[in-house]
Design a protein around this motif. Structure first.
Motif, PDB file in Angstrom:
ATOM      1  N   THR A 105       0.824  -1.206   0.000  1.00 12.41           N
ATOM      2  CA  THR A 105       0.000   0.000   0.000  1.00 12.41           C
ATOM      3  C   THR A 105       0.855   1.251   0.000  1.00 12.41           C
ATOM      4  O   THR A 105       0.553   2.236  -0.689  1.00 12.41           O
ATOM      5  CB  THR A 105      -0.923   0.008   1.228  1.00 12.41           C
ATOM      6  OG1 THR A 105      -1.761  -1.152   1.207  1.00 12.41           O
ATOM      7  CG2 THR A 105      -1.805   1.246   1.241  1.00 12.41           C
ATOM      8  N   LEU A 106       1.954   1.227   0.763  1.00  9.35           N
ATOM      9  CA  LEU A 106       2.828   2.392   0.844  1.00  9.35           C
ATOM     10  C   LEU A 106       3.476   2.694  -0.503  1.00  9.35           C
ATOM     11  O   LEU A 106       3.537   3.849  -0.928  1.00  9.35           O
ATOM     12  CB  LEU A 106       3.907   2.167   1.907  1.00  9.35           C
ATOM     13  CG  LEU A 106       4.874   3.332   2.132  1.00  9.35           C
ATOM     14  CD1 LEU A 106       4.120   4.564   2.608  1.00  9.35           C
ATOM     15  CD2 LEU A 106       5.960   2.935   3.140  1.00  9.35           C
ATOM     16  N   VAL A 107       3.957   1.651  -1.191  1.00 11.76           N
ATOM     17  CA  VAL A 107       4.568   1.842  -2.507  1.00 11.76           C
ATOM     18  C   VAL A 107       3.534   2.382  -3.491  1.00 11.76           C
ATOM     19  O   VAL A 107       3.823   3.300  -4.280  1.00 11.76           O
ATOM     20  CB  VAL A 107       5.174   0.527  -3.030  1.00 11.76           C
ATOM     21  CG1 VAL A 107       5.626   0.683  -4.479  1.00 11.76           C
ATOM     22  CG2 VAL A 107       6.347   0.106  -2.159  1.00 11.76           C
ATOM     23  N   ALA A 108       2.330   1.840  -3.451  1.00 13.37           N
ATOM     24  CA  ALA A 108       1.276   2.300  -4.348  1.00 13.37           C
ATOM     25  C   ALA A 108       0.957   3.768  -4.105  1.00 13.37           C
ATOM     26  O   ALA A 108       0.783   4.544  -5.051  1.00 13.37           O
ATOM     27  CB  ALA A 108       0.021   1.454  -4.169  1.00 13.37           C
ATOM     28  N   ALA A 109       0.914   4.152  -2.829  1.00 13.29           N
ATOM     29  CA  ALA A 109       0.572   5.538  -2.499  1.00 13.29           C
ATOM     30  C   ALA A 109       1.688   6.500  -2.874  1.00 13.29           C
ATOM     31  O   ALA A 109       1.439   7.540  -3.504  1.00 13.29           O
ATOM     32  CB  ALA A 109       0.264   5.648  -1.003  1.00 13.29           C
ATOM     33  N   VAL A 110       2.920   6.163  -2.511  1.00 11.92           N
ATOM     34  CA  VAL A 110       4.035   7.091  -2.729  1.00 11.92           C
ATOM     35  C   VAL A 110       4.482   7.099  -4.182  1.00 11.92           C
ATOM     36  O   VAL A 110       4.573   8.163  -4.818  1.00 11.92           O
ATOM     37  CB  VAL A 110       5.211   6.731  -1.802  1.00 11.92           C
ATOM     38  CG1 VAL A 110       6.421   7.606  -2.111  1.00 11.92           C
ATOM     39  CG2 VAL A 110       4.808   6.892  -0.342  1.00 11.92           C
ATOM     40  N   LEU A 111       4.767   5.913  -4.731  1.00 10.10           N
ATOM     41  CA  LEU A 111       5.272   5.858  -6.103  1.00 10.10           C
ATOM     42  C   LEU A 111       4.179   6.190  -7.113  1.00 10.10           C
ATOM     43  O   LEU A 111       4.413   6.923  -8.082  1.00 10.10           O
ATOM     44  CB  LEU A 111       5.865   4.483  -6.386  1.00 10.10           C
ATOM     45  CG  LEU A 111       6.588   4.319  -7.729  1.00 10.10           C
ATOM     46  CD1 LEU A 111       7.713   5.344  -7.860  1.00 10.10           C
ATOM     47  CD2 LEU A 111       7.144   2.902  -7.868  1.00 10.10           C
ATOM     48  N   GLY A 112       2.986   5.657  -6.876  1.00  6.45           N
ATOM     49  CA  GLY A 112       1.876   5.990  -7.774  1.00  6.45           C
ATOM     50  C   GLY A 112       1.554   7.467  -7.734  1.00  6.45           C
ATOM     51  O   GLY A 112       1.319   8.097  -8.765  1.00  6.45           O
ATOM     52  N   GLY A 113       1.552   8.028  -6.523  1.00  9.23           N
ATOM     53  CA  GLY A 113       1.298   9.456  -6.392  1.00  9.23           C
ATOM     54  C   GLY A 113       2.368  10.286  -7.063  1.00  9.23           C
ATOM     55  O   GLY A 113       2.077  11.284  -7.733  1.00  9.23           O
ATOM     56  N   ALA A 114       3.627   9.898  -6.903  1.00  7.97           N
ATOM     57  CA  ALA A 114       4.729  10.631  -7.526  1.00  7.97           C
ATOM     58  C   ALA A 114       4.618  10.597  -9.048  1.00  7.97           C
ATOM     59  O   ALA A 114       4.828  11.619  -9.726  1.00  7.97           O
ATOM     60  CB  ALA A 114       6.066  10.047  -7.084  1.00  7.97           C
ATOM     61  N   ALA A 115       4.283   9.432  -9.597  1.00  7.72           N
ATOM     62  CA  ALA A 115       4.160   9.304 -11.051  1.00  7.72           C
ATOM     63  C   ALA A 115       3.029  10.167 -11.587  1.00  7.72           C
ATOM     64  O   ALA A 115       3.181  10.847 -12.612  1.00  7.72           O
ATOM     65  CB  ALA A 115       3.942   7.839 -11.422  1.00  7.72           C
ATOM     66  N   LEU A 116       1.891  10.168 -10.897  1.00  3.09           N
ATOM     67  CA  LEU A 116       0.765  10.987 -11.339  1.00  3.09           C
ATOM     68  C   LEU A 116       1.090  12.472 -11.224  1.00  3.09           C
ATOM     69  O   LEU A 116       0.703  13.274 -12.078  1.00  3.09           O
ATOM     70  CB  LEU A 116      -0.478  10.651 -10.510  1.00  3.09           C
ATOM     71  CG  LEU A 116      -1.118   9.284 -10.769  1.00  3.09           C
ATOM     72  CD1 LEU A 116      -2.220   9.010  -9.759  1.00  3.09           C
ATOM     73  CD2 LEU A 116      -1.662   9.197 -12.187  1.00  3.09           C
ATOM     74  N   ALA A 117       1.802  12.832 -10.156  1.00  2.00           N
ATOM     75  CA  ALA A 117       2.185  14.236  -9.976  1.00  2.00           C
ATOM     76  C   ALA A 117       3.156  14.693 -11.051  1.00  2.00           C
ATOM     77  O   ALA A 117       3.046  15.813 -11.576  1.00  2.00           O
ATOM     78  CB  ALA A 117       2.789  14.437  -8.588  1.00  2.00           C
ATOM     79  N   VAL A 118       4.116  13.836 -11.399  1.00  2.13           N
ATOM     80  CA  VAL A 118       5.075  14.191 -12.446  1.00  2.13           C
ATOM     81  C   VAL A 118       4.360  14.347 -13.785  1.00  2.13           C
ATOM     82  O   VAL A 118       4.630  15.291 -14.550  1.00  2.13           O
ATOM     83  CB  VAL A 118       6.189  13.126 -12.545  1.00  2.13           C
ATOM     84  CG1 VAL A 118       7.020  13.331 -13.805  1.00  2.13           C
ATOM     85  CG2 VAL A 118       7.082  13.203 -11.312  1.00  2.13           C
ATOM     86  N   MET A 119       3.432  13.437 -14.084  1.00  2.00           N
ATOM     87  CA  MET A 119       2.684  13.560 -15.322  1.00  2.00           C
ATOM     88  C   MET A 119       1.854  14.837 -15.332  1.00  2.00           C
ATOM     89  O   MET A 119       1.773  15.546 -16.347  1.00  2.00           O
ATOM     90  CB  MET A 119       1.765  12.346 -15.516  1.00  2.00           C
ATOM     91  CG  MET A 119       0.909  12.420 -16.780  1.00  2.00           C
ATOM     92  SD  MET A 119       1.874  12.623 -18.299  1.00  2.00           S
ATOM     93  CE  MET A 119       2.472  10.948 -18.512  1.00  2.00           C
TER      94      MET A 119
END
Length: 202
Positions: A105-119
């Protein structure tokens, strides 16, 4: 939505031949985004594995749709918008793979959030960027990038703050942003399709 009433010099940045390909690519992105958003609405208890697989698949599909959209635009290889958007799509794809296999869950939240923010940041940059010597030229997707960028950046920033709330909350946050973004891109695709046929008839 899509900037179709452009000056002649600006309209030249997108060839008429690419218009059918562009609206289809934009529609593909809209359908991918809406499909994920609707999945989050009807999936009541996804669990950690379900969250990671669904979010990972969404990031991969969104990256592919973004890549296709950028490739159909008449942007030169040295255009900063092209480089930034394709780079962000690459990060989105890599993040999708990592999130899907992490089962965290932590990886999904942090890495997924970072990827969406960068996009989202890449789309904001592309909406506001003006190439040297073309101060009045705008991309056909300029306004759409602006709104989508704000939504993506906001969703990406919010996701890590909901990591402790569990998979259902994360799916809700990501899905809410996806539904709004998907609706935007549906309108954009329909506008591009309409204007493409109008241009042919003139």
């Amino acid at each position: 939505m899509s900037e179709t009433a452009l000056p002649q010099s600006a309209a030249a940045n997108m060839s008429v031949a690419n218009t059918p390909l562009l609206w289809r690519a934009v529609l593909l992105r809209a359908l991918v985004t809406l499909a994920f958003g609707l999945t989050t609405v009807f999936w009541g208890a996804p669990g950690t594995l379900g969250l990671c697989l669904a979010l990972g698949a969404y990031l991969l599909a969104a990256a592919a749709a973004q890549y296709l959209s950028v490739r159909t635009l008449s942007l030169t290889r040295n255009d900063a918008r092209r480089l930034v958007l394709l780079g962000a799509a690459g990060l989105l794809a890599v993040s999708g793979v990592v999130v899907a296999i992490s089962a965290s869950t932590l990886v999904a939240a942090v890495l997924g959030g970072a990827a969406l923010a960068v996009m989202g940041g890449a789309e904001l940059f592309s909406a506001l960027y003006r190439p040297a010597g073309t101060a009045h030229a705008k991309s056909a997707l300029g306004n759409d990038w602006l709104i989508s960028g704000v939504l993506g950046l906001g969703t990406g920033i919010l996701l890590p703050f909901f990591a402790a709330a569990g998979p259902h909350a994360l799916m809700g946050v990501a899905g809410g942003g996806a539904l709004m973004t998907g609706a935007l891109w549906v309108l954009s695709a329909l506008t591009l399709r309409h204007d493409g046929y109008t241009a042919k008839g003139q």
